[in-house]
Design a protein around this motif. Sequence first.
Motif, PDB file in Angstrom:
ATOM      1  N   SER A 459     -47.109-106.351  18.984  1.00 16.43           N
ATOM      2  CA  SER A 459     -47.457-106.998  17.714  1.00 16.43           C
ATOM      3  C   SER A 459     -47.487-108.514  17.848  1.00 16.43           C
ATOM      4  CB  SER A 459     -46.456-106.590  16.626  1.00 16.43           C
ATOM      5  OG  SER A 459     -45.125-106.903  17.027  1.00 16.43           O
ATOM      6  N   GLU A 460     -46.819-109.049  18.886  1.00 15.83           N
ATOM      7  CA  GLU A 460     -46.850-110.486  19.112  1.00 15.83           C
ATOM      8  C   GLU A 460     -48.175-110.862  19.793  1.00 15.83           C
ATOM      9  OE1 GLU A 460     -44.416-108.484  19.959  1.00 15.83           O
ATOM     10  OE2 GLU A 460     -43.020-109.064  18.381  1.00 15.83           O
ATOM     11  N   PRO A 461     -48.654-112.086  19.599  1.00 17.13           N
ATOM     12  CA  PRO A 461     -49.898-112.511  20.267  1.00 17.13           C
ATOM     13  C   PRO A 461     -49.780-112.341  21.777  1.00 17.13           C
ATOM     14  CG  PRO A 461     -49.235-114.120  18.609  1.00 17.13           C
ATOM     15  CD  PRO A 461     -48.096-113.147  18.717  1.00 17.13           C
ATOM     16  N   ALA A 462     -50.749-111.688  22.382  1.00 15.76           N
ATOM     17  CA  ALA A 462     -50.714-111.393  23.808  1.00 15.76           C
ATOM     18  C   ALA A 462     -51.798-112.176  24.530  1.00 15.76           C
ATOM     19  CB  ALA A 462     -50.885-109.900  24.049  1.00 15.76           C
ATOM     20  N   VAL A 463     -51.463-112.698  25.696  1.00 10.23           N
ATOM     21  CA  VAL A 463     -52.409-113.403  26.560  1.00 10.23           C
ATOM     22  C   VAL A 463     -52.647-112.526  27.776  1.00 10.23           C
ATOM     23  CG1 VAL A 463     -52.877-115.498  27.856  1.00 10.23           C
ATOM     24  CG2 VAL A 463     -51.504-115.624  25.771  1.00 10.23           C
ATOM     25  N   VAL A 464     -53.894-112.047  27.939  1.00 10.47           N
ATOM     26  CA  VAL A 464     -54.219-111.153  29.045  1.00 10.47           C
ATOM     27  C   VAL A 464     -55.287-111.800  29.922  1.00 10.47           C
ATOM     28  CG1 VAL A 464     -53.637-109.103  27.709  1.00 10.47           C
ATOM     29  CG2 VAL A 464     -55.988-109.928  27.720  1.00 10.47           C
ATOM     30  N   GLY A 465     -55.394-111.335  31.139  1.00 12.19           N
ATOM     31  CA  GLY A 465     -56.369-111.880  32.071  1.00 12.19           C
ATOM     32  C   GLY A 465     -57.795-111.590  31.642  1.00 12.19           C
ATOM     33  N   LYS A 466     -58.689-112.501  31.977  1.00  5.11           N
ATOM     34  CA  LYS A 466     -60.111-112.353  31.608  1.00  5.11           C
ATOM     35  C   LYS A 466     -60.972-111.904  32.783  1.00  5.11           C
ATOM     36  CE  LYS A 466     -60.484-116.624  30.154  1.00  5.11           C
ATOM     37  NZ  LYS A 466     -59.095-117.094  30.316  1.00  5.11           N
ATOM     38  N   ASP A 467     -60.393-111.845  33.963  1.00  6.19           N
ATOM     39  CA  ASP A 467     -61.165-111.496  35.149  1.00  6.19           C
ATOM     40  C   ASP A 467     -61.421-109.990  35.171  1.00  6.19           C
ATOM     41  OD1 ASP A 467     -62.366-111.279  37.592  1.00  6.19           O
ATOM     42  OD2 ASP A 467     -60.587-111.771  38.773  1.00  6.19           O
ATOM     43  N   THR A 468     -62.698-109.597  35.045  1.00  3.94           N
ATOM     44  CA  THR A 468     -63.059-108.182  35.045  1.00  3.94           C
ATOM     45  C   THR A 468     -63.173-107.617  36.445  1.00  3.94           C
ATOM     46  OG1 THR A 468     -65.427-108.707  35.040  1.00  3.94           O
ATOM     47  CG2 THR A 468     -64.347-108.459  32.897  1.00  3.94           C
ATOM     48  N   GLY A 469     -63.097-108.486  37.461  1.00  2.00           N
ATOM     49  CA  GLY A 469     -63.289-108.024  38.822  1.00  2.00           C
ATOM     50  C   GLY A 469     -64.739-108.020  39.251  1.00  2.00           C
ATOM     51  N   ASN A 470     -65.620-108.477  38.367  1.00  4.39           N
ATOM     52  CA  ASN A 470     -67.054-108.547  38.690  1.00  4.39           C
ATOM     53  C   ASN A 470     -67.338-109.910  39.311  1.00  4.39           C
ATOM     54  OD1 ASN A 470     -69.947-108.818  38.553  1.00  4.39           O
ATOM     55  ND2 ASN A 470     -69.957-107.181  37.016  1.00  4.39           N
ATOM     56  N   ARG A 471     -67.736-109.906  40.563  1.00  7.90           N
ATOM     57  CA  ARG A 471     -67.923-111.170  41.280  1.00  7.90           C
ATOM     58  C   ARG A 471     -69.008-112.030  40.652  1.00  7.90           C
ATOM     59  NH1 ARG A 471     -72.440-110.889  44.316  1.00  7.90           N
ATOM     60  NH2 ARG A 471     -73.372-108.832  44.690  1.00  7.90           N
ATOM     61  N   LEU A 472     -69.973-111.413  39.961  1.00 11.66           N
ATOM     62  CA  LEU A 472     -71.071-112.171  39.355  1.00 11.66           C
ATOM     63  C   LEU A 472     -70.617-112.971  38.142  1.00 11.66           C
ATOM     64  CD1 LEU A 472     -73.830-109.423  39.591  1.00 11.66           C
ATOM     65  CD2 LEU A 472     -73.625-111.459  41.012  1.00 11.66           C
ATOM     66  N   LEU A 473     -69.472-112.586  37.570  1.00 11.76           N
ATOM     67  CA  LEU A 473     -68.974-113.274  36.378  1.00 11.76           C
ATOM     68  C   LEU A 473     -67.680-114.034  36.641  1.00 11.76           C
ATOM     69  CD1 LEU A 473     -69.564-110.495  33.687  1.00 11.76           C
ATOM     70  CD2 LEU A 473     -71.015-112.458  34.193  1.00 11.76           C
TER      71      LEU A 473
END
Length: 543
Positions: A459-473
């Motif tokens: 329920s608290e604000p969560a900070v998660v990684g944005k790296d999808t593992g797609n090398r193009l992005l």
Amino acid sequence: MKDFLKNWYPAGIFLLVAVAVMAPACGSGFVFLTDMVWGPNNGFADLFRNEIGSGTALNALRILLSFAIPADILQKIVLTVVLFLPGIGMYRLASRYMNRALAVGAGLLFMLNPFVYERLLIGQWVVLLGYGFLPFAVLLFDRFLERRDWKRFLWFSFAFSVYPLLGIHYAYIAAGFLLTFGLVHLARTGEWKSLWTPISFARILSFVVLFLLVNGFWLFPFLGSSGELSKFGLADFDAFSALPDPHFGIWFNILSLYGIWSNNFLSPKDFHPYWFLVTPVVLVFSAVGAYRLMRQGTVLAWTIALSFVPVVLIAVGYADDLTKPLIEFLYRFVPFFSGLRDTEKAVGVLAFSYALLVPVGVAFLFESIGKRFLGGARSHRVAVAVVAVLPFLWAGTALWGAHGQIAAHPYPHGWYGAEHTLRADPDTKSVLILPWHQYIRLDFADGVMVANPGGTFFSEPAVVGKDTGNRLLFLSETDPFDEHVARLTEAPMQDEGSFWKSRGISHIVIAKTDDWEKFSGLYSSDSFDLIYDSDSISVFKIK
């Protein structure tokens, strides 16, 4: 009672099939699909923290319903609805062009096919919601063209104004299809002058006003210089391009309604080695159905015929050098096309075409040729049986949870203990979730790879990684903060509490799944206090 069954048995069939798909998920826990990861947190606070978009209204409705319905039950209801909707929608539309029994087959074809199967397994329920609404939009527009009065026009205008709130991508796709539908109708009737009458201008103005009233709250920020649309480039089209079949290539894969950018699941072709035989059968029946309806002057059939090749070219997209220039042209010169970075979504229009045309083609072949050998009544029954069986040959493996890929899994008890610990700590501001990936493998859910559940569980604000593992992005998804977090895998950072506090982060959570061992150095670091630990999760407080 007889009349009731006669009127409602089609809806009962579609509901029964939807329930048969979802049946293994009826146990306690949540269904973990790649892009659909729900948790007990209703996300009410996140609704105001995140950017306002076309999905805000639908998300708000989900949150409101979660106050009355437990989140895990609500999730299963939503998945059942998005499976049911394509069937009943196509049935209602197809009933205008064929008898009821064949229309039920059309609904099953639109409901059980590789496109729906793949999008369901990837967890894109909003895409399926927009896909399922497509027949309703076409039906209302078809009825308006049949008799152009204000009542039918307002029904269509309201439905299409709501469409972006249900599924922005399919609202965009439907807009192109309906525009083609309208132009074909004018070409067939020769009523071009009707566009320049006062009543046409009044209708266009009323449609624009209604559309802006319904969508203005998200549309203007979306189109702004810093809006979501401005973030997409050609690299996104490349990253989300359709996948070819290893044996038959990209074109046959698209015509077979396959090709989604992810292969993180088992599809019908993985269970049926002769899956490719269904495609030519569907194409032949569709061609015969198109011929039959076009000979009858059906405007919708002409629209499908004219749209078919462009839709295939767009769906192939960046997956073939032949179609890349087309996508680049559309990206530069067609308004808002950059938002359709996953062009394989257009395959749903092919599914729409097949579902409407195949029953007509089967009926025409059996009733015009087969009746010589079977008789009129028997040939019709055989045609209905063929249409009914075809979707189960196509994607019948979706039934009963797609061979265990749709199932319910409870969150570990330790996660609830971590949530209680964070809520009880008055210093909690926001929580960094590790492992630091946008998609992680959940050991407690049979190792399925899904979006990081931290944001939907806590329920608290969560900070998660944005790296999808797609090398193009990679470059567009990462920033210096990501690099800073990545350093935790090399060595625990000492005396950097001020850095985390400057980013509003008060705690770090390690979910003991995927490659969490890379962060084991935090357990011996002097910069973090371990305030909760279990066999599934740990919570650290930043000093």
